[in-house]
Design a protein around this motif. Sequence first.
Motif, mmCIF file in Angstrom:
data_model
loop_
_atom_site.group_PDB
_atom_site.id
_atom_site.type_symbol
_atom_site.label_atom_id
_atom_site.label_comp_id
_atom_site.label_asym_id
_atom_site.label_seq_id
_atom_site.Cartn_x
_atom_site.Cartn_y
_atom_site.Cartn_z
ATOM 1 N N ILE A 118 0.837 -1.198 0.000
ATOM 2 C CA ILE A 118 0.000 0.000 0.000
ATOM 3 C C ILE A 118 0.876 1.254 0.000
ATOM 4 N N ASN A 119 0.500 2.197 -0.814
ATOM 5 C CA ASN A 119 1.225 3.471 -0.880
ATOM 6 C C ASN A 119 1.105 4.195 0.455
ATOM 7 N N VAL A 120 2.247 4.695 0.932
ATOM 8 C CA VAL A 120 2.259 5.380 2.224
ATOM 9 C C VAL A 120 1.284 6.551 2.226
ATOM 10 N N ALA A 121 1.089 7.175 1.077
ATOM 11 C CA ALA A 121 0.206 8.344 1.004
ATOM 12 C C ALA A 121 -1.258 7.962 0.839
ATOM 13 N N ALA A 122 -1.544 6.661 0.748
ATOM 14 C CA ALA A 122 -2.923 6.239 0.535
ATOM 15 C C ALA A 122 -3.782 6.570 1.747
ATOM 16 N N PRO A 123 -5.017 6.999 1.524
ATOM 17 C CA PRO A 123 -5.902 7.341 2.651
ATOM 18 C C PRO A 123 -6.127 6.135 3.565
ATOM 19 N N GLY A 124 -6.077 6.372 4.854
ATOM 20 C CA GLY A 124 -6.340 5.314 5.815
ATOM 21 C C GLY A 124 -5.192 4.349 6.027
ATOM 22 N N TYR A 125 -4.024 4.608 5.459
ATOM 23 C CA TYR A 125 -2.886 3.699 5.593
ATOM 24 C C TYR A 125 -2.298 3.770 6.998
ATOM 25 N N ASP A 126 -2.073 2.635 7.578
ATOM 26 C CA ASP A 126 -1.491 2.550 8.917
ATOM 27 C C ASP A 126 -0.053 2.068 8.785
ATOM 28 N N PRO A 127 0.924 2.930 8.954
ATOM 29 C CA PRO A 127 2.321 2.531 8.747
ATOM 30 C C PRO A 127 2.822 1.503 9.754
ATOM 31 N N THR A 128 2.109 1.294 10.849
ATOM 32 C CA THR A 128 2.603 0.361 11.867
ATOM 33 C C THR A 128 2.478 -1.092 11.429
ATOM 34 N N ILE A 129 1.652 -1.363 10.390
ATOM 35 C CA ILE A 129 1.494 -2.757 9.957
ATOM 36 C C ILE A 129 2.336 -3.073 8.729
ATOM 37 N N ALA A 130 3.111 -2.099 8.248
ATOM 38 C CA ALA A 130 3.879 -2.311 7.032
ATOM 39 C C ALA A 130 4.921 -3.391 7.211
ATOM 40 N N ASN A 131 5.510 -3.492 8.369
ATOM 41 C CA ASN A 131 6.547 -4.478 8.604
ATOM 42 C C ASN A 131 6.320 -5.183 9.939
ATOM 43 N N GLU A 132 5.082 -5.565 10.193
ATOM 44 C CA GLU A 132 4.753 -6.264 11.428
ATOM 45 C C GLU A 132 5.376 -7.660 11.401
ATOM 46 N N GLU A 133 6.032 -8.029 12.484
ATOM 47 C CA GLU A 133 6.734 -9.312 12.512
ATOM 48 C C GLU A 133 5.756 -10.472 12.598
#
Length: 323
Positions: free
Chosen positions: A230-245
């Motif tokens: 998901i694009n970081v600039a996408a509406p509603g994007y939660d950056p905390t799940i981008a690299n969840e272990e």
Amino acid sequence: MLKRLSILIMTLLLVVPAVAQPQEGCECVFGPKAGQWQFNLNVGPGQFFNDFTGLYYMLPEEDGRAIGLGIDTEEDVIGTNFGLGNAYISGDLSTILANTGSLNYTLKNFSVGAKYFITDHININLSGAYIMNIQPSKDFIEGEDFPLLKDLTHLDPSVTPAHVALDGTYASKAILGAVTNRLMVQLGSEYYFNTKNQRIFPYVGIFGQFKMARIESFYPYTGMYFENDINVAAPGYDPTIANEEVDLWLVNRGGQALGFGGGINFGIEYALMEGLFIGAEVAPVCYQYTLLHLQVQGQDPYYATNHNLRAFAYPQLTIGVRF
């Protein structure tokens, strides 16, 4: 004349017992007698549950796929893998797990047995075999990429992939910790027959059998993570799940199989010398009930059963001593 007759009679009295004694002595020497012990080393097709990959096939998947045995990939949804299972249907327990009495001589098993003769013909016997394996876990060691000409500004710097470029520092794979146990125990009784050949002793008996296979797994640090496009600039994007272990969601798994069976066995022994013999044995009729239990921590247990009836199962060779 009388003196010669007396000498002849004395000679006959001495010779007749001497001639008759070997026949009686052979029975006593080669045949089993009450109170004797017999110890066997047996070799034949495996009587354990199958151990294709150290019992790892009994561990449920950890990626959301259905729990069961057999092949389970996206490509198997159409079910064209010859009974090995697919994403919806488990494979055949009798071939994947039990494989009772298989003539697969690449999977030879050795077992030891003991017999105690309560009469000259009847014994009670016990045999078994056991295998235990402990695999310590090993944590994943991250690799490091050195992309001189690549733009990785869109990736989170905490993400360390397992596959790096040729100019990078290679990662080290994690090893799943696991403890496996395999056990086979057999208890029975046999009746030995006499034959005209004093070295050959056929026997027939009944037996009950218990077998067990178990694997318990423990996750190390795996280094795996959830990928997100998901694009970081996408509406509603939660950056905390981008690299969840992934390790946050991985839990311990285990599998266990119990087998209960019995049948009739038939064998024949040949005495090489006093107290030493070789033999062969087979089960003309053998039944086994198998219970399979697969478990993912926090999930519902998975149970499956199998009934197997075979003729002429478990052929094996034996070498043993009796005293």
